[in-house]
Design a protein around this motif. Structure first.
Motif, short mmCIF file in Angstrom:
data_model
loop_
_atom_site.label_atom_id
_atom_site.label_comp_id
_atom_site.label_asym_id
_atom_site.label_seq_id
_atom_site.Cartn_x
_atom_site.Cartn_y
_atom_site.Cartn_z
N TYR A 190 -3.34 -6.48 -2.05
CA TYR A 190 -2.21 -5.67 -1.61
C TYR A 190 -1.87 -6.03 -0.16
O TYR A 190 -2.76 -6.31 0.64
CB TYR A 190 -2.54 -4.18 -1.68
CG TYR A 190 -2.29 -3.52 -3.02
CD1 TYR A 190 -1.36 -2.50 -3.16
CD2 TYR A 190 -2.99 -3.94 -4.15
CE1 TYR A 190 -1.14 -1.90 -4.39
CE2 TYR A 190 -2.77 -3.34 -5.38
CZ TYR A 190 -1.84 -2.32 -5.50
OH TYR A 190 -1.61 -1.73 -6.70
N LEU A 191 -0.60 -5.99 0.17
CA LEU A 191 -0.15 -6.10 1.55
C LEU A 191 -0.34 -4.74 2.21
O LEU A 191 0.07 -3.71 1.65
CB LEU A 191 1.32 -6.51 1.59
CG LEU A 191 1.99 -6.65 2.95
CD1 LEU A 191 1.33 -7.74 3.78
CD2 LEU A 191 3.48 -6.95 2.78
N ILE A 192 -0.98 -4.71 3.38
CA ILE A 192 -1.24 -3.44 4.06
C ILE A 192 -0.65 -3.47 5.46
O ILE A 192 -0.08 -4.45 5.91
CB ILE A 192 -2.75 -3.12 4.10
CG1 ILE A 192 -3.52 -4.17 4.92
CG2 ILE A 192 -3.32 -3.03 2.69
CD1 ILE A 192 -5.00 -3.81 5.14
N ASP A 193 -0.79 -2.34 6.16
CA ASP A 193 -0.34 -2.22 7.54
C ASP A 193 1.18 -2.36 7.64
O ASP A 193 1.90 -2.11 6.69
CB ASP A 193 -1.07 -3.23 8.43
CG ASP A 193 -1.07 -2.84 9.90
OD1 ASP A 193 -1.54 -1.72 10.20
OD2 ASP A 193 -0.61 -3.62 10.74
N GLU A 194 1.68 -2.75 8.80
CA GLU A 194 3.11 -2.90 9.03
C GLU A 194 3.50 -4.37 8.88
O GLU A 194 2.65 -5.26 8.99
CB GLU A 194 3.46 -2.44 10.45
CG GLU A 194 2.79 -3.29 11.53
CD GLU A 194 3.12 -2.85 12.94
OE1 GLU A 194 3.72 -1.78 13.10
OE2 GLU A 194 2.79 -3.57 13.89
N TRP A 204 0.79 -1.23 0.00
CA TRP A 204 0.00 0.00 0.00
C TRP A 204 0.82 1.28 0.00
O TRP A 204 0.30 2.36 -0.24
CB TRP A 204 -0.91 0.01 1.23
CG TRP A 204 -0.16 0.12 2.53
CD1 TRP A 204 0.57 -0.83 3.15
CD2 TRP A 204 -0.07 1.29 3.37
NE1 TRP A 204 1.12 -0.36 4.33
CE2 TRP A 204 0.74 0.94 4.48
CE3 TRP A 204 -0.60 2.58 3.29
CZ2 TRP A 204 1.04 1.84 5.50
CZ3 TRP A 204 -0.30 3.48 4.31
CH2 TRP A 204 0.51 3.10 5.40
N VAL A 205 2.13 1.20 0.23
CA VAL A 205 2.93 2.40 0.51
C VAL A 205 3.25 3.19 -0.75
O VAL A 205 3.68 2.65 -1.76
CB VAL A 205 4.25 2.01 1.22
CG1 VAL A 205 5.14 3.25 1.40
CG2 VAL A 205 3.96 1.37 2.56
N LEU A 206 3.03 4.51 -0.66
CA LEU A 206 3.44 5.45 -1.68
C LEU A 206 4.68 6.23 -1.25
O LEU A 206 5.58 6.46 -2.04
CB LEU A 206 2.30 6.42 -2.01
CG LEU A 206 1.12 5.83 -2.80
CD1 LEU A 206 -0.07 6.77 -2.76
CD2 LEU A 206 1.54 5.55 -4.23
N SER A 243 -7.72 -5.11 -0.64
CA SER A 243 -7.96 -5.09 -2.09
C SER A 243 -7.89 -3.66 -2.59
O SER A 243 -8.45 -2.75 -1.98
CB SER A 243 -9.33 -5.70 -2.39
OG SER A 243 -9.64 -5.60 -3.75
N TYR A 244 -7.20 -3.47 -3.71
CA TYR A 244 -7.13 -2.16 -4.35
C TYR A 244 -7.19 -2.37 -5.86
O TYR A 244 -6.36 -3.09 -6.43
CB TYR A 244 -5.84 -1.42 -3.97
CG TYR A 244 -5.74 -0.02 -4.54
CD1 TYR A 244 -6.44 1.03 -3.97
CD2 TYR A 244 -4.94 0.23 -5.67
CE1 TYR A 244 -6.35 2.32 -4.49
CE2 TYR A 244 -4.85 1.52 -6.20
CZ TYR A 244 -5.56 2.55 -5.60
OH TYR A 244 -5.49 3.83 -6.12
N ARG A 290 -5.50 3.65 -0.28
CA ARG A 290 -6.58 3.26 0.63
C ARG A 290 -7.17 1.95 0.12
O ARG A 290 -7.96 1.93 -0.82
CB ARG A 290 -7.64 4.35 0.70
CG ARG A 290 -8.78 4.05 1.64
CD ARG A 290 -9.73 5.22 1.73
NE ARG A 290 -10.84 4.94 2.62
CZ ARG A 290 -11.81 5.81 2.91
NH1 ARG A 290 -11.78 7.01 2.36
NH2 ARG A 290 -12.78 5.48 3.74
N CYS A 291 -6.77 0.85 0.73
CA CYS A 291 -7.24 -0.47 0.32
C CYS A 291 -8.44 -0.89 1.17
O CYS A 291 -8.62 -0.40 2.29
CB CYS A 291 -6.12 -1.50 0.49
SG CYS A 291 -4.61 -1.10 -0.41
N GLU A 292 -9.23 -1.80 0.65
CA GLU A 292 -10.34 -2.37 1.41
C GLU A 292 -9.82 -3.60 2.14
O GLU A 292 -9.52 -4.62 1.52
CB GLU A 292 -11.48 -2.76 0.48
CG GLU A 292 -12.70 -3.33 1.19
CD GLU A 292 -13.37 -2.33 2.12
OE1 GLU A 292 -13.89 -2.76 3.17
OE2 GLU A 292 -13.36 -1.12 1.81
#
Length: 315
Positions: free
Chosen positions: A209-213, A76-78, A203-204, A90-92
């Motif tokens: 997508y891998l999210i969070d830490e 998710w990181v930009l 989901s994006y 912003r992923c679901e």
């Protein structure tokens, strides 16, 4: 200010806000800004005192590991424009946490010690001791609760309840195993054992997508590799870097997050010792000295970095 307990910003273009156990999240259309505060939680309870530099440690270790695994699964990181801030898509989120364990420790050990031989539908062999290496890594998912406690759940229950489709869940499992293998390699390079960890996915644009830490002391447990076998053979406690020592301190002082229990007094000594352990993990994991960012004007610093970067089209 000695630690970041919370933030209360209001940005132009902001569409929402969420305060998690540790992070404050600001939503902007298809993007979000995640602020790693210094809050600390255990047993799904936010403890009363914040831990200096904890948020900086988490954000910076997560940034390193997300970059190191981007070839396995998109994340998710930009950008990471501030020591405590990450901006991304912003992923679901999927409503499960993918917990994977290579060793019998923590929650899994407490369940095993209580006589259970099945954790989240995974059968464990007899005769294991605390901190033993498992025959192979096991995935023990939990529900992702917006409030209260996350709960153990099996693969079969997740699919049967429609929390995640079978096709998507198979993909999450494959990513989880691949990420754990990479995390194990990275840890070994620094003389550490990645004992267990959790991954969260979302989901994006129709993609996972891998999210969070990832691979931080909040989401993972590490042992020191040197002396592991000897300590295990002698029945000694393992030397570890993780949040488990906080849980153990709470347990020893009569708190496991259960109704009617009170969080023990967090003295300055306890707070500083926790801070030191987080910094130790950063330095061991990265091989670099930790630079303590000043807390002077820290809220303004974070706010400005979000304003400057949230709609930066170069992200």
């Amino acid at each position: 200010m000695e630690a970041i307990k919370e933030t209360n910003f209001s940005f132009a273009g902001q569409t929402g806000f969420y305060r998690g156990k540790v992070r404050d999240v600001y939503y902007f259309k298809d993007r979000l800004a995640v602020l790693a505060t210094d809050r600390i939680s255990a047993f799904d309870v936010v403890l009363p005192k914040a831990i200096p530099y904890k948020g900086q440690v988490l954000n910076q270790i997560a940034s390193i590991n997300l970059k190191a695994t981007a070839d396995i699964v998109p994340n998710w990181v930009l950008s990471t424009p501030d020591p405590n801030v990450t901006i991304g898509y912003r992923c679901e989120p999927y409503k499960v946490e993918m917990v994977i364990r290579g060793y019998l420790a923590g929650h899994a050990w407490r369940e095993y010690k209580a006589g259970k031989r099945s954790v989240c539908g995974v059968t464990l062999p007899e005769g294991l001791r605390e901190n033993d290496r498992l025959p192979e890594p096991i995935i023990t998912p939990t529900t992702k609760a917006d409030e209260g406690h996350d709960e153990d759940i099996s693969r079969e229950e997740i699919i049967a309840k429609g929390i995640v489709s079978e096709q998507e869940y198979i993909k999450l499992e494959a990513y989880t195993r691949a990420l754990f293998a990479r995390g194990t390699e990275l840890a070994a390079q620094r003389g550490l054992i990645l004992v267990d960890t959790k991954y969260e996915f979302g989901s994006y644009n129709g993609e996972v997508y891998l999210i969070d830490e990832i691979h931080t002391p909040d989401s993972s447990r590490y042992f020191y590799l040197e002396g592991y076998e000897e300590r295990q053979q002698n029945g000694e406690s393992q030397k570890q870097l993780s949040k488990e020592f906080v849980r153990q301190w709470l347990i020893e002082n009569g708190f496991q997050g259960k109704e009617g229990q009170t969080v023990p007094d967090m003295t300055d000594e306890v707070v500083h010792s926790i801070s030191d352990r987080y910094i130790e993990l950063y330095e061991v994991f990265t091989g670099q000295p930790f630079h303590k960012e000043s807390y002077e004007n820290v809220l303004s610093r974070m706010e400005n970095h979000i304003v400057e970067n949230i709609f930066n089209e170069k992200n």
